[in-house]
Design an enzyme around this catalytic site. Structure first.
Site: not given
Ligand code: FPP
Length: 243
Positions: A31-32, A35, A76, A79, A197
Site C-alpha cells: 500500500d502507498g 501517496r 483486489s 480495485n 487493516r
Molecule cells: C496500493 O497503492 C497498491 C495497489 C492498489 C496495487 C499494487 C500494485 C503494484 C505494486 C503494481 C503491480 C503489481 C505487480 C505484481 C506487477 P495505492 O494506490 O492504494 O496507494 P495510496 O493508498 O497511497 O493511494
C-alpha cells in the site's frame, strides 16, 4: 514456540541457508503507491511503476531469504472502482512485469501462482498469465503467489460451497478448497503505508499469522524492511491459542 520445536516440526530449515527466521510463507499488502507519487507531485501511475520495482527486489530477497511462498496483493476485487486510466496503468504494469521478469523466475526456480479470479481480466492479460503459470509450473523453489481480482470473503464463500457440494463442511474441508490450499500456512502478514487493516486479504489464512505494519510506503519498501519484519517474526512466541 521455541526455535528447537519449530525445527523439530520442520517449520525451520535447521542451519539452513539464511532461513533462520522460521517463516515459510509471507504475504504483503503493498500500500502507498499513490501517496508516494503525490508527495513528489508525480502521477499515481509513476507510484505504481516504482511499486513494481519494489516487487522485483522483494521477490529476489524472498528467494535468497529462503521463503517457500510470498503472496502479494496486486489487485483486489474492490480495485475495479478506481478510475479507468489507473486500472489500465496497473494492467499495463502487470503485463510488462510478466514479460520482463519471467526469464528470471524460470532461471531461479520461482513458481508463479495466481490467487483470485484472474480470468475476468482482458484476454491478453489472461494469456500472458497462463503462459507464465505453465512455464514455471515445474519449479520447486519459492512460490510467488500474486493476488489478482482477489477478495477473501468471496474466496471463503466459494470454498465453503465446494466443500458443501462434497458433503462435509469443516474448517479443514473449507481450507482445502481455498485458492491457497497448496501453499504453506501463512506465517507473517505485512502491510505498508501506515494503514492498519486487512482489506479483505487472506482473512481465513491470517487466523494465526503474525501481523507486521510499517509506515514505509510500498515503493520505498526494500529487502532490509522484509528482513526487519522477519527478525520481528523470529522474536514472537506463537501459541496458536495454547499456553
Ligand atoms: C496500493 O497503492 C497498491 C495497489 C492498489 C496495487 C499494487 C500494485 C503494484 C505494486 C503494481 C503491480 C503489481 C505487480 C505484481 C506487477 P495505492 O494506490 O492504494 O496507494 P495510496 O493508498 O497511497 O493511494
Amino acid at each position: 514456540m521455541t526455535s528447537a520445536a519449530a525445527v523439530a516440526e520442520g517449520r525451520v530449515a535447521a542451519g539452513g541457508g539464511g532461513a533462520n527466521h522460521g517463516a515459510r510463507h509471507v504475504a504483503i499488502i503493498m500500500d502507498g503507491n499513490g501517496r508516494w507519487a503525490k508527495k513528489r507531485h508525480l502521477p499515481r501511475a509513476v507510484g505504481h511503476k516504482r511499486g513494481v520495482d519494489a516487487v522485483r527486489e522483494v521477490v529476489r530477497a524472498a528467494r535468497t531469504m529462503g521463503l517457500e511462498a510470498l503472496t502479494l496483493y496486486a489487485f483486489s476485487t474492490e480495485n475495479w472502482r478506481r478510475p479507468e486510466d489507473e486500472i489500465a496503468a496497473l494492467m499495463g504494469l502487470l503485463k510488462h512485469f510478466i514479460v520482463s521478469d519471467l526469464d528470471e523466475f524460470a532461471a531461479n526456480n520461482v513458481r508463479l501462482k495466481i490467487i483470485g479470479d484472474y480470468k475476468a481480466f482482458a484476454p491478453d492479460v489472461v494469456e500472458l498469465v497462463e503462459n507464465a503459470l505453465a512455464r514455471t509450473a515445474g519449479n520447486s523453489g519459492t512460490t510467488l503467489a500474486v493476488a489478482l481480482n482477489y477478495g477473501s470473503q468471496a474466496e471463503i464463500a466459494k470454498a465453503a460451497a465446494k466443500a458443501a457440494a462434497k458433503g462435509t463442511i469443516t474448517p479443514e474441508s473449507i481450507e482445502a478448497e481455498l485458492d491457497t490450499a497448496l501453499l504453506p500456512p501463512l506465517d507473517l502478514l505485512i502491510r505498508t503505508s501506515g494503514e492498519v487493516r486487512l482489506s479483505n486479504f487472506l482473512l481465513w489464512q491470517a487466523a494465526y499469522a503474525e501481523l507486521w505494519f510499517t509506515e514505509v510506503l510500498w515503493p520505498d519498501f526494500k529487502p532490509d524492511h522484509l528482513q526487519e519484519a522477519l527478525d520481528a517474526f523470529a522474536q514472537r512466541e506463537r501459541r496458536y491459542g495454547g499456553r
